[in-house]
Write an enzyme that holds these catalytic residues in place. Sequence first.
Site, PDB file in Angstrom:
ATOM      1  N   HIS A 188       3.717   9.644  -7.145  1.00 22.15           N
ATOM      2  CA  HIS A 188       4.380   8.532  -6.461  1.00 22.15           C
ATOM      3  C   HIS A 188       5.183   9.001  -5.258  1.00 22.15           C
ATOM      4  CE1 HIS A 188       3.152   6.175  -9.954  1.00 22.15           C
ATOM      5  NE2 HIS A 188       3.123   5.207  -9.056  1.00 22.15           N
ATOM      6  N   ARG A 295       5.940  -2.814  -5.517  1.00 15.12           N
ATOM      7  CA  ARG A 295       6.248  -1.919  -6.635  1.00 15.12           C
ATOM      8  C   ARG A 295       7.746  -2.034  -6.943  1.00 15.12           C
ATOM      9  NH1 ARG A 295       2.094   1.620  -4.003  1.00 15.12           N
ATOM     10  NH2 ARG A 295       0.736   2.425  -5.635  1.00 15.12           N
ATOM     11  N   ARG A 332       5.044  -7.096  -8.598  1.00 18.44           N
ATOM     12  CA  ARG A 332       4.721  -6.503  -9.894  1.00 18.44           C
ATOM     13  C   ARG A 332       6.009  -6.293 -10.689  1.00 18.44           C
ATOM     14  NH1 ARG A 332       1.514  -0.914 -10.083  1.00 18.44           N
ATOM     15  NH2 ARG A 332       3.519  -0.004  -9.543  1.00 18.44           N
ATOM     16  N   GLU A 431      -5.518  -0.771 -14.909  1.00 22.66           N
ATOM     17  CA  GLU A 431      -5.276   0.656 -14.667  1.00 22.66           C
ATOM     18  C   GLU A 431      -5.381   1.474 -15.940  1.00 22.66           C
ATOM     19  OE1 GLU A 431      -1.448   0.926 -12.652  1.00 22.66           O
ATOM     20  OE2 GLU A 431      -0.629  -0.674 -13.865  1.00 22.66           O
ATOM     21  N   ASN A 454      -5.154   4.652  -9.129  1.00 22.64           N
ATOM     22  CA  ASN A 454      -4.420   5.906  -9.369  1.00 22.64           C
ATOM     23  C   ASN A 454      -4.276   6.163 -10.869  1.00 22.64           C
ATOM     24  OD1 ASN A 454      -4.062   5.664  -6.613  1.00 22.64           O
ATOM     25  ND2 ASN A 454      -1.988   4.888  -6.785  1.00 22.64           N
ATOM     26  N   ASP A 455      -3.740   5.162 -11.570  1.00 22.00           N
ATOM     27  CA  ASP A 455      -3.582   5.344 -13.018  1.00 22.00           C
ATOM     28  C   ASP A 455      -4.924   5.300 -13.726  1.00 22.00           C
ATOM     29  OD1 ASP A 455      -0.903   5.859 -13.873  1.00 22.00           O
ATOM     30  OD2 ASP A 455      -0.380   3.954 -12.956  1.00 22.00           O
ATOM     31  N   ARG A 465      -1.671  12.624 -13.104  1.00 20.77           N
ATOM     32  CA  ARG A 465      -1.892  12.533 -11.655  1.00 20.77           C
ATOM     33  C   ARG A 465      -0.827  13.294 -10.863  1.00 20.77           C
ATOM     34  NH1 ARG A 465      -0.275   6.123 -10.739  1.00 20.77           N
ATOM     35  NH2 ARG A 465       0.508   6.590  -8.685  1.00 20.77           N
ATOM     36  N   CYS A 502      -5.541  -2.036  -5.371  1.00 20.38           N
ATOM     37  CA  CYS A 502      -4.263  -1.713  -4.733  1.00 20.38           C
ATOM     38  C   CYS A 502      -3.891  -0.242  -4.905  1.00 20.38           C
ATOM     39  CB  CYS A 502      -3.154  -2.610  -5.250  1.00 20.38           C
ATOM     40  SG  CYS A 502      -2.801  -2.359  -6.996  1.00 20.38           S
TER      41      CYS A 502
HETATM   42  C1  PEP Z   1      -2.178   2.522  -9.456  1.00 18.66           C
HETATM   43  O1  PEP Z   1      -1.981   3.039 -10.555  1.00 18.66           O
HETATM   44  O2  PEP Z   1      -3.217   2.718  -8.789  1.00 18.66           O
HETATM   45  C2  PEP Z   1      -1.171   1.628  -8.856  1.00 18.66           C
HETATM   46  C3  PEP Z   1      -1.416   0.900  -7.794  1.00 18.66           C
HETATM   47  O3  PEP Z   1       0.088   1.651  -9.398  1.00 18.66           O
HETATM   48  P1  PEP Z   1       1.074   2.896  -9.165  1.00 18.66           P
HETATM   49  O4  PEP Z   1       0.460   3.794  -8.138  1.00 18.66           O
HETATM   50  O5  PEP Z   1       2.377   2.362  -8.758  1.00 18.66           O
HETATM   51  O6  PEP Z   1       1.132   3.526 -10.519  1.00 18.66           O
HETATM   52 MG    MG Z   2      -0.269   2.408 -11.677  1.00 21.62          MG
END
Ligand code: PEP
Ligand code: MG
Length: 541
Positions: A188, A295, A332, A431, A454-455, A465, A502
């Site tokens: 992040h 976020r 969110r 996710e 991402n998740d 990650r 996203c």
């Molecule tokens: C993701 O997991 O891709 C996402 C958009 O949420 P974050 O990156 O905040 O975990």
């Molecule tokens: Mg996420």
Amino acid sequence: MITLTGKKISEGVAIGKLAFYKRDIKEIKRIYVKDVEKEIQRFQRAKEKAVSELKVLYDLSIREVGEANAAIFEMQQEILEDPDFNDKISSLILEEKLNVEYIVQESVDILLNDKEFQKKGYNKGHEGDVRDIAIRLIRILSRSFKDKMFMDEPFVLAAGELYPSDTVQLDKTKVLGFVTMYGAINSHTAVLARTKGIPAVIGLGEVLKKDYEGKTIIVDGYEGKVYIEPDYSTLTKMKERRDAGVHQVRNLERLKGKENVTQSGQKIDIFANVGTREDIENVLRSDAGGIGLFRSEFLYMETGNRIPTEDQIFQVYRLAAESMGNNRVVIRVADLGGDKMAQCIDLGRQENPAIGFRGLRVMFEKEELFLEQLRAILRASAFGNVALLLPMITSLEEVIRAKDTIERVKRGLKSDKIPFNASIPIGVMIETPAAVMLSGELAREVDFFSIGTNDLTQLTLGLDRGSHRLSKYYNPYHPALLKMIRIVTNNVHLEGKPISVCGDLAADLSMTEYFIQIGIDELSVAPNQVLALRKKIRDIQ
Ligand code: PEP
Ligand code: MG
């Protein structure tokens, strides 16, 4: 000239003097001092500076969050100027003969239990604010980068590792770029650097030495290179690269107001991701179709150990809703946990934070926090086109439980005669592999979907990650992931619901054509990636 190579996480070139980040309160040492008078003077000077900073913060907050919320900074000034506070710290320095940083740190609990102090009511419900004063004083005394942000010239920040709670507080007007020894591309911290548009290179290793403090540094966020004390020709070349970047951005500006449409007429929406109040303005400048992902967790990570109130959070959401006019703002529910740890919310120690206590699980267990979040989002829905998004979904039961809670909050608002949009759209993040498998059922329960690649990558491939060591195995193009994205899109479309991406993959231009082909309705990316993505779409046949 020294050249270092790392991982590029945010594009752009930054040139400036290097300043190492001193991580706050944890590094304070207990040092015996001979000259106690000098130490008391240091305390007085730090106190004066803290008061003047708080005055600035007070004025700023009145404008941004209103007088009631700004009052906290006024009360902190009052405490700092209180003669009892002054005498207590000064006499402790005299008696203990220890450095003022250590005394300030240690005196917080003494003060909170002090009868005189209690009589003034400073302890009741303001413990966090008293601790915040101590943190401010210590920062000033140790001249950490946050202190620099108040007064010095813009600089390039260096650190062993920067956590999201550090990065979220970076002031873009002061921090030109940053470099770190460790860190992962998909953390992040990287997401925040891109959202804020701060050029950054991470993972340089131990070769990033403390001796470089104060030296001129170039951060090349396009190539992942860092130059310390650059020679004349490198400096000239990199200045040109920096200006070319600005030029490129200006060229893209011509695409403002244009449609996101391919040559053959296929359309896809582009929205922007945000995390803080400051990002909202960047969305307006970016010409995105709205906010595709707010976020919320970052709002809890930028206040140090002070929990933001419902009203403060609401004010930020309201600003987002009003600024976007009719355009949608997807907020969110805070996805705290994993690498998004807020200092003000104790989630306890965890063995595996990446697959631990996070997302909706936190909200269900900390119900007051969940209710506050929902109230703030619903209240903001009266001021624009707001939609509510639930993070880290793993089951239908979670969605039903969350929806029941939303209905409960709506009833409360209604009986308090507080306006909100009773038919606010509710969506879920995809996710987790569980959400992929249940996407058909989920599509009958909610109004829209957003894929967090991402998740989804982290949880499908079973790797953290944020892990520096595992970076080389993090493969968002893995066939299993592409197949999952396709399956979810089909399931959701069968129910006639829209779906967006996203996660970071949304901004990956090598994936744009694929997303359009499988029918993704919207891509949500960092504000400064919007126009480059529009260009890519318009170039597709
Ligand atoms: C993701 O997991 O891709 C996402 C958009 O949420 P974050 O990156 O905040 O975990
Ligand atoms: Mg996420």
